[in-house]
Design a protein around this motif. Structure first.
Motif, mmCIF file in Angstrom:
data_model
loop_
_atom_site.group_PDB
_atom_site.id
_atom_site.type_symbol
_atom_site.label_atom_id
_atom_site.label_comp_id
_atom_site.label_asym_id
_atom_site.label_seq_id
_atom_site.Cartn_x
_atom_site.Cartn_y
_atom_site.Cartn_z
ATOM 1 N N UNK A 104 2.741 -9.140 -4.177
ATOM 2 C CA UNK A 104 1.786 -8.149 -3.685
ATOM 3 C C UNK A 104 1.430 -7.165 -4.783
ATOM 4 N N UNK A 105 0.156 -6.791 -4.837
ATOM 5 C CA UNK A 105 -0.311 -5.784 -5.777
ATOM 6 C C UNK A 105 0.114 -4.414 -5.258
ATOM 7 N N UNK A 106 0.769 -3.643 -6.079
ATOM 8 C CA UNK A 106 1.233 -2.316 -5.678
ATOM 9 C C UNK A 106 0.096 -1.311 -5.828
ATOM 10 N N UNK A 107 -0.154 -0.544 -4.765
ATOM 11 C CA UNK A 107 -1.225 0.431 -4.777
ATOM 12 C C UNK A 107 -0.700 1.839 -5.032
ATOM 13 N N UNK A 108 0.500 1.937 -5.558
ATOM 14 C CA UNK A 108 1.110 3.213 -5.955
ATOM 15 C C UNK A 108 1.919 2.947 -7.213
ATOM 16 N N UNK A 109 2.182 3.985 -7.968
ATOM 17 C CA UNK A 109 2.946 3.835 -9.192
ATOM 18 C C UNK A 109 4.421 3.630 -8.859
ATOM 19 N N UNK A 110 5.028 2.562 -9.362
ATOM 20 C CA UNK A 110 6.441 2.337 -9.081
ATOM 21 C C UNK A 110 7.309 3.334 -9.840
ATOM 22 N N UNK A 111 8.488 3.621 -9.312
ATOM 23 C CA UNK A 111 9.456 4.471 -10.008
ATOM 24 C C UNK A 111 10.202 3.606 -11.001
ATOM 25 N N UNK A 112 10.005 3.863 -12.254
ATOM 26 C CA UNK A 112 10.635 3.069 -13.299
ATOM 27 C C UNK A 112 11.757 3.865 -13.935
ATOM 28 N N UNK B 287 0.812 -1.222 0.000
ATOM 29 C CA UNK B 287 0.000 0.000 0.000
ATOM 30 C C UNK B 287 0.841 1.265 0.000
ATOM 31 N N UNK B 288 1.922 1.280 0.763
ATOM 32 C CA UNK B 288 2.716 2.498 0.907
ATOM 33 C C UNK B 288 4.118 2.293 0.334
ATOM 34 N N UNK B 289 4.647 3.302 -0.366
ATOM 35 C CA UNK B 289 6.022 3.206 -0.890
ATOM 36 C C UNK B 289 7.032 3.037 0.244
ATOM 37 N N UNK B 290 8.169 2.439 -0.090
ATOM 38 C CA UNK B 290 9.237 2.269 0.896
ATOM 39 C C UNK B 290 9.664 3.621 1.450
ATOM 40 N N UNK B 291 9.830 3.669 2.750
ATOM 41 C CA UNK B 291 10.327 4.873 3.399
ATOM 42 C C UNK B 291 11.306 4.450 4.484
ATOM 43 N N UNK B 292 12.580 4.628 4.212
ATOM 44 C CA UNK B 292 13.636 4.242 5.148
ATOM 45 C C UNK B 292 13.536 2.767 5.503
ATOM 46 N N UNK B 293 13.208 1.934 4.521
ATOM 47 C CA UNK B 293 13.093 0.494 4.766
ATOM 48 C C UNK B 293 14.452 -0.095 5.097
ATOM 49 N N UNK B 294 14.516 -0.892 6.154
ATOM 50 C CA UNK B 294 15.758 -1.554 6.541
ATOM 51 C C UNK B 294 15.662 -3.072 6.399
ATOM 52 N N UNK B 295 14.475 -3.575 6.088
ATOM 53 C CA UNK B 295 14.270 -5.008 5.916
ATOM 54 C C UNK B 295 13.817 -5.282 4.488
ATOM 55 N N UNK B 296 14.009 -6.509 4.014
ATOM 56 C CA UNK B 296 13.526 -6.841 2.670
ATOM 57 C C UNK B 296 12.016 -6.694 2.567
ATOM 58 N N UNK B 297 11.531 -6.347 1.393
ATOM 59 C CA UNK B 297 10.101 -6.351 1.134
ATOM 60 C C UNK B 297 9.534 -7.736 1.468
#
Length: 278
Positions: A265-273, A162-172
């Motif tokens: 997982x279905x992404x609920x935001x547009x990915x940065x390509x 649902x939410x884009x990564x923000x300071x993620x420290x663990x794998x998706x």
């Protein structure tokens, strides 16, 4: 057809009536009750107040995150719910051949018990719901457990990102979603040692530890493979990866490199390509 493609077809959103959803929840809820009380598993329910000697795994996560289009009251109420749930789980021990059940220990979150509306993820979005926000606790326990010899026997991945990564420290995909009571987190102790779960909340963090009285013989490194984003023919973007972990002994020797879980997982935001030009 590849394994990825098979999983994606299963995850393609399906329109279901409110009646179908309600009946499905009731079916799986009562099925869980039957398995708890009539099944063969021996569930952990004892607490030991004295802290065990050795820390096998520890982790902490921030209590408050600024999320796009999400009011902060969700975060404040989440902390209320976390404090109530921690009272049920803190100092619980899991003896050899016992099973830790997240929901069996916490019980049903209700207003009568003091739980309040928090964020509940639902069909790619979110809504208020009593006891909302407890996924942060199940996520933390699951991640810590992957760094111990304990065995995760039941865990559910999030179907939506649902939410884009923000300071993620663990794998998706390294968390464990929870819905009372049929989406449970269950952990089996297949070792000869007893493990103690320690949890607490500070002003800004949720903190946890798995402890034991036997010195750990190895450490674990959890990592991901094949992390990719795809767009399917019906338009949705999907995020995929596979979680593995390495078991390393005290001499730095690799003992095992094992498959843990696969995530889609279905992404609920547009990915940065990126076109790769930068």
């Amino acid at each position: 057809m590849s394994k990825y493609q098979e999983n994606i077809l299963l995850l393609k959103p399906k329109a279901r009536s409110k009646t179908r959803i309600l009946l499905g929840k009731k079916y799986y809820t009562y099925k869980r009750y039957l398995s708890w009380f009539l099944g063969n598993n021996k569930y952990s329910n004892e607490k030991v107040e004295e802290a065990f000697r050795y820390t096998c795994a520890s982790h902490k996560t921030p209590l408050y995150r600024k999320l796009k289009d999400v009011d902060m009251w969700y975060q404040y109420n989440k902390v209320i719910n976390l404090k109530l749930a921690i009272q049920k789980l803190n100092k619980v021990v899991v003896k050899p051949n016992e099973t830790f059940s997240y929901w069996k220990l916490i019980g049903k979150p209700t207003k009568r018990k003091g739980y309040v509306d928090g964020m509940v993820l639902f069909s790619g979005g979110f809504k208020p719901g009593v006891g909302g926000g407890l996924c942060q606790l199940s996520n933390l326990i699951y991640w810590m457990t992957l760094h111990t010899p304990l065995t995760v026997i039941e865990r559910y991945r999030h179907s939506y990102d649902i939410f884009p990564d923000s300071k993620r420290t663990q794998p998706f995909g390294s968390g464990a979603t929870c819905v009372y009571n049929y989406r449970d987190l269950q952990i089996y102790n297949n070792t000869n040692d007893t493990y103690q779960l320690n949890l607490k909340i500070t002003d800004n963090e949720l903190i946890g530890e798995w402890k034991t009285n036997t010195k750990p013989y190895c450490t674990y490194e959890v990592y991901e493979k094949e992390h990719i984003i795809t767009q399917e023919y019906w338009g949705d973007y999907f995020r995929h990866n596979i979680i593995y972990r390495k078991c390393i002994d005290q001499n730095g020797e690799l003992l095992e490199d094992e498959y843990i879980a696969e995530n889609h997982a279905i992404m609920m935001y547009q990915p940065f390509l990126s076109d790769g030009s930068n």
